[in-house]
Motif scaffolding. Structure first.
Motif, PDB file in Angstrom:
ATOM      1  N   GLN A   1     -10.228  16.029  12.413  1.00 11.87           N
ATOM      2  CA  GLN A   1     -12.042  15.777  13.181  1.00 11.87           C
ATOM      3  C   GLN A   1     -12.553  17.137  12.804  1.00 11.87           C
ATOM      4  OE1 GLN A   1     -14.560  13.448  13.435  1.00 11.87           O
ATOM      5  NE2 GLN A   1     -13.314  11.710  13.632  1.00 11.87           N
ATOM      6  N   VAL A   2     -13.967  17.147  12.025  1.00  9.62           N
ATOM      7  CA  VAL A   2     -14.019  19.229  11.914  1.00  9.62           C
ATOM      8  C   VAL A   2     -15.760  18.574  12.706  1.00  9.62           C
ATOM      9  CG1 VAL A   2     -15.438  19.820  10.046  1.00  9.62           C
ATOM     10  CG2 VAL A   2     -13.592  19.168   9.373  1.00  9.62           C
ATOM     11  N   GLN A   3     -15.871  20.124  13.176  1.00  8.17           N
ATOM     12  CA  GLN A   3     -17.363  20.084  14.082  1.00  8.17           C
ATOM     13  C   GLN A   3     -18.013  21.142  13.270  1.00  8.17           C
ATOM     14  OE1 GLN A   3     -13.632  20.028  15.801  1.00  8.17           O
ATOM     15  NE2 GLN A   3     -14.435  17.565  16.179  1.00  8.17           N
ATOM     16  N   LEU A   4     -19.727  20.616  13.315  1.00 11.16           N
ATOM     17  CA  LEU A   4     -20.226  21.911  12.233  1.00 11.16           C
ATOM     18  C   LEU A   4     -21.255  21.896  13.519  1.00 11.16           C
ATOM     19  CD1 LEU A   4     -20.200  19.438   9.361  1.00 11.16           C
ATOM     20  CD2 LEU A   4     -19.363  21.480   9.771  1.00 11.16           C
ATOM     21  N   VAL A   5     -21.663  23.190  13.701  1.00 13.00           N
ATOM     22  CA  VAL A   5     -22.946  23.764  14.710  1.00 13.00           C
ATOM     23  C   VAL A   5     -23.498  24.055  13.616  1.00 13.00           C
ATOM     24  CG1 VAL A   5     -22.640  25.224  16.122  1.00 13.00           C
ATOM     25  CG2 VAL A   5     -21.743  23.195  16.591  1.00 13.00           C
ATOM     26  N   GLU A   6     -25.219  24.483  13.448  1.00 10.78           N
ATOM     27  CA  GLU A   6     -25.946  24.585  13.075  1.00 10.78           C
ATOM     28  C   GLU A   6     -26.251  26.336  14.172  1.00 10.78           C
ATOM     29  OE1 GLU A   6     -26.551  20.586  11.130  1.00 10.78           O
ATOM     30  OE2 GLU A   6     -26.046  21.824  13.391  1.00 10.78           O
ATOM     31  N   SER A   7     -26.808  27.197  13.250  1.00 16.02           N
ATOM     32  CA  SER A   7     -28.002  28.127  14.020  1.00 16.02           C
ATOM     33  C   SER A   7     -29.055  29.137  13.493  1.00 16.02           C
ATOM     34  CB  SER A   7     -27.291  28.981  14.640  1.00 16.02           C
ATOM     35  OG  SER A   7     -25.917  30.321  13.704  1.00 16.02           O
ATOM     36  N   GLY A   8     -29.709  29.064  13.661  1.00 12.69           N
ATOM     37  CA  GLY A   8     -31.019  30.127  12.661  1.00 12.69           C
ATOM     38  C   GLY A   8     -32.042  29.718  12.721  1.00 12.69           C
ATOM     39  N   GLY A   9     -32.070  27.955  12.816  1.00  9.94           N
ATOM     40  CA  GLY A   9     -33.754  27.430  12.184  1.00  9.94           C
ATOM     41  C   GLY A   9     -34.362  27.825  13.675  1.00  9.94           C
ATOM     42  N   GLY A  10     -35.767  27.735  13.035  1.00  8.17           N
ATOM     43  CA  GLY A  10     -37.291  28.627  13.913  1.00  8.17           C
ATOM     44  C   GLY A  10     -38.376  28.423  13.285  1.00  8.17           C
ATOM     45  N   LEU A  11     -39.197  28.852  14.169  1.00  6.39           N
ATOM     46  CA  LEU A  11     -40.440  28.964  13.585  1.00  6.39           C
ATOM     47  C   LEU A  11     -41.086  30.536  12.595  1.00  6.39           C
ATOM     48  CD1 LEU A  11     -43.889  27.858  12.888  1.00  6.39           C
ATOM     49  CD2 LEU A  11     -43.827  29.277  15.361  1.00  6.39           C
ATOM     50  N   GLN A 106     -23.525  12.742  -3.160  1.00  3.28           N
ATOM     51  CA  GLN A 106     -24.792  11.786  -3.147  1.00  3.28           C
ATOM     52  C   GLN A 106     -25.185  10.975  -1.937  1.00  3.28           C
ATOM     53  OE1 GLN A 106     -21.782   8.467  -5.165  1.00  3.28           O
ATOM     54  NE2 GLN A 106     -21.438  10.678  -6.385  1.00  3.28           N
ATOM     55  N   GLY A 107     -25.074  12.289  -1.029  1.00  2.00           N
ATOM     56  CA  GLY A 107     -25.651  11.881   0.562  1.00  2.00           C
ATOM     57  C   GLY A 107     -24.862  10.917   1.258  1.00  2.00           C
ATOM     58  N   HIS A 108     -23.167  11.250   1.421  1.00  2.00           N
ATOM     59  CA  HIS A 108     -22.131  11.097   2.231  1.00  2.00           C
ATOM     60  C   HIS A 108     -21.382  11.935   2.065  1.00  2.00           C
ATOM     61  CE1 HIS A 108     -23.986   7.195   0.891  1.00  2.00           C
ATOM     62  NE2 HIS A 108     -23.871   7.688  -0.036  1.00  2.00           N
ATOM     63  N   PRO A 109     -21.349  12.930   2.583  1.00  2.00           N
ATOM     64  CA  PRO A 109     -20.409  13.958   3.286  1.00  2.00           C
ATOM     65  C   PRO A 109     -19.804  12.969   4.618  1.00  2.00           C
ATOM     66  CG  PRO A 109     -22.928  14.495   4.122  1.00  2.00           C
ATOM     67  CD  PRO A 109     -23.015  13.150   2.986  1.00  2.00           C
ATOM     68  N   THR A 110     -18.536  13.720   4.754  1.00  2.00           N
ATOM     69  CA  THR A 110     -18.026  13.003   5.523  1.00  2.00           C
ATOM     70  C   THR A 110     -18.066  13.592   7.289  1.00  2.00           C
ATOM     71  OG1 THR A 110     -16.240  12.989   4.344  1.00  2.00           O
ATOM     72  CG2 THR A 110     -15.259  12.644   7.179  1.00  2.00           C
ATOM     73  N   TYR A 111     -18.661  15.204   6.893  1.00  2.00           N
ATOM     74  CA  TYR A 111     -19.323  15.515   8.467  1.00  2.00           C
ATOM     75  C   TYR A 111     -20.930  15.849   8.714  1.00  2.00           C
ATOM     76  CZ  TYR A 111     -14.395  15.330   9.076  1.00  2.00           C
ATOM     77  OH  TYR A 111     -13.162  14.811   9.031  1.00  2.00           O
ATOM     78  N   TRP A 112     -21.570  15.612   9.967  1.00  3.86           N
ATOM     79  CA  TRP A 112     -23.096  16.145   9.912  1.00  3.86           C
ATOM     80  C   TRP A 112     -23.067  16.928  11.295  1.00  3.86           C
ATOM     81  CZ3 TRP A 112     -26.871  14.686   6.876  1.00  3.86           C
ATOM     82  CH2 TRP A 112     -26.580  14.253   5.560  1.00  3.86           C
ATOM     83  N   GLY A 113     -24.068  17.842  10.968  1.00  4.06           N
ATOM     84  CA  GLY A 113     -24.306  18.036  12.245  1.00  4.06           C
ATOM     85  C   GLY A 113     -25.009  17.768  12.452  1.00  4.06           C
ATOM     86  N   GLN A 114     -25.899  18.601  13.739  1.00  7.71           N
ATOM     87  CA  GLN A 114     -26.831  18.039  14.763  1.00  7.71           C
ATOM     88  C   GLN A 114     -28.089  18.354  14.436  1.00  7.71           C
ATOM     89  OE1 GLN A 114     -26.268  16.386  17.005  1.00  7.71           O
ATOM     90  NE2 GLN A 114     -23.899  15.730  17.150  1.00  7.71           N
ATOM     91  N   GLY A 115     -27.966  19.349  13.175  1.00  6.15           N
ATOM     92  CA  GLY A 115     -29.355  19.555  12.484  1.00  6.15           C
ATOM     93  C   GLY A 115     -30.275  21.008  12.974  1.00  6.15           C
ATOM     94  N   THR A 116     -30.773  21.293  13.306  1.00  7.51           N
ATOM     95  CA  THR A 116     -31.612  22.340  12.812  1.00  7.51           C
ATOM     96  C   THR A 116     -33.228  22.685  12.731  1.00  7.51           C
ATOM     97  OG1 THR A 116     -32.006  25.082  13.602  1.00  7.51           O
ATOM     98  CG2 THR A 116     -30.945  24.238  11.569  1.00  7.51           C
ATOM     99  N   GLN A 117     -34.258  22.551  13.430  1.00 12.08           N
ATOM    100  CA  GLN A 117     -35.252  22.410  13.185  1.00 12.08           C
ATOM    101  C   GLN A 117     -36.362  23.742  12.763  1.00 12.08           C
ATOM    102  OE1 GLN A 117     -38.190  20.023  13.523  1.00 12.08           O
ATOM    103  NE2 GLN A 117     -39.055  20.646  11.642  1.00 12.08           N
ATOM    104  N   VAL A 118     -36.787  23.595  10.971  1.00  8.97           N
ATOM    105  CA  VAL A 118     -37.541  24.874  10.482  1.00  8.97           C
ATOM    106  C   VAL A 118     -39.061  24.360  10.519  1.00  8.97           C
ATOM    107  CG1 VAL A 118     -37.144  26.524   8.390  1.00  8.97           C
ATOM    108  CG2 VAL A 118     -35.176  25.526   9.353  1.00  8.97           C
ATOM    109  N   THR A 119     -39.708  25.340  10.880  1.00  8.92           N
ATOM    110  CA  THR A 119     -41.291  25.081  10.612  1.00  8.92           C
ATOM    111  C   THR A 119     -41.816  26.271  10.037  1.00  8.92           C
ATOM    112  OG1 THR A 119     -40.933  23.620  13.356  1.00  8.92           O
ATOM    113  CG2 THR A 119     -43.039  24.415  11.947  1.00  8.92           C
ATOM    114  N   VAL A 120     -42.529  25.984   9.563  1.00  7.20           N
ATOM    115  CA  VAL A 120     -43.805  26.782   7.888  1.00  7.20           C
ATOM    116  C   VAL A 120     -44.681  26.986   8.101  1.00  7.20           C
ATOM    117  CG1 VAL A 120     -43.810  28.009   6.280  1.00  7.20           C
ATOM    118  CG2 VAL A 120     -41.204  26.990   6.895  1.00  7.20           C
ATOM    119  N   SER A 121     -45.318  27.575   9.218  1.00 10.00           N
ATOM    120  CA  SER A 121     -46.250  27.600   9.426  1.00 10.00           C
ATOM    121  C   SER A 121     -46.867  28.845  10.007  1.00 10.00           C
ATOM    122  CB  SER A 121     -46.861  26.567  10.471  1.00 10.00           C
ATOM    123  OG  SER A 121     -48.266  26.302  10.998  1.00 10.00           O
ATOM    124  N   SER A 122     -48.649  28.623   9.604  1.00  8.61           N
ATOM    125  CA  SER A 122     -49.409  30.189   9.600  1.00  8.61           C
ATOM    126  C   SER A 122     -49.739  29.435  11.757  1.00  8.61           C
ATOM    127  CB  SER A 122     -50.984  30.660   8.888  1.00  8.61           C
ATOM    128  OG  SER A 122     -50.560  29.737   8.570  1.00  8.61           O
TER     129      SER A 122
END
Length: 122
Positions: A1-11, A106-122
């Protein structure tokens, strides 16, 4: 198994920059390709960028020239540098990894992280 942890998202304001990071752990030696997908509200998940162990990259047309994917094999980490951000870049960004580049594209990687939100807004 592989674990993926994202960071760095934000506004961030339009025109700004963010760098996403994704740290892999576990059976990382089995991974050949890594990449980023994103999903905006009400839209399908789409490939943003991908990179292989040999350094081959792919980008969505909508981010070419603005985003750069890179990989630090020694740290089992993949990065996504996002510049000149637009409101339409707002989405949850998912780190992905797999043994097959073609399956990842093709959209079928074996592993996925949990996701991180990116918001672009003024």
């Amino acid at each position: 198994q592989v674990q993926l942890v994202e960071s760095g998202g934000g506004l961030v304001q339009p025109g700004g920059s963010l760098r996403l990071s994704c740290a892999g752990s576990g059976r990382i030696s089995s991974i050949y390709a890594m990449g980023w997908y994103r999903q905006a509200p009400g839209k399908q998940r789409e490939l943003v960028a991908a990179i292989t162990g040999g350094g081959t990259t792919n980008y969505a047309d909508s981010v070419k020239g603005r985003f750069t994917i890179s990989r630090d094999g020694g740290k089992n980490t993949v990065y996504l540098q996002m510049n000149s951000l637009k409101p339409e870049d707002t989405a949850v960004y998912y780190c992905t990894a797999g043994e097959s580049r073609s399956l990842l594209l093709q959209g079928h990687p074996t592993y996925w992280g949990q996701g991180t939100q990116v918001t672009v807004s003024s």
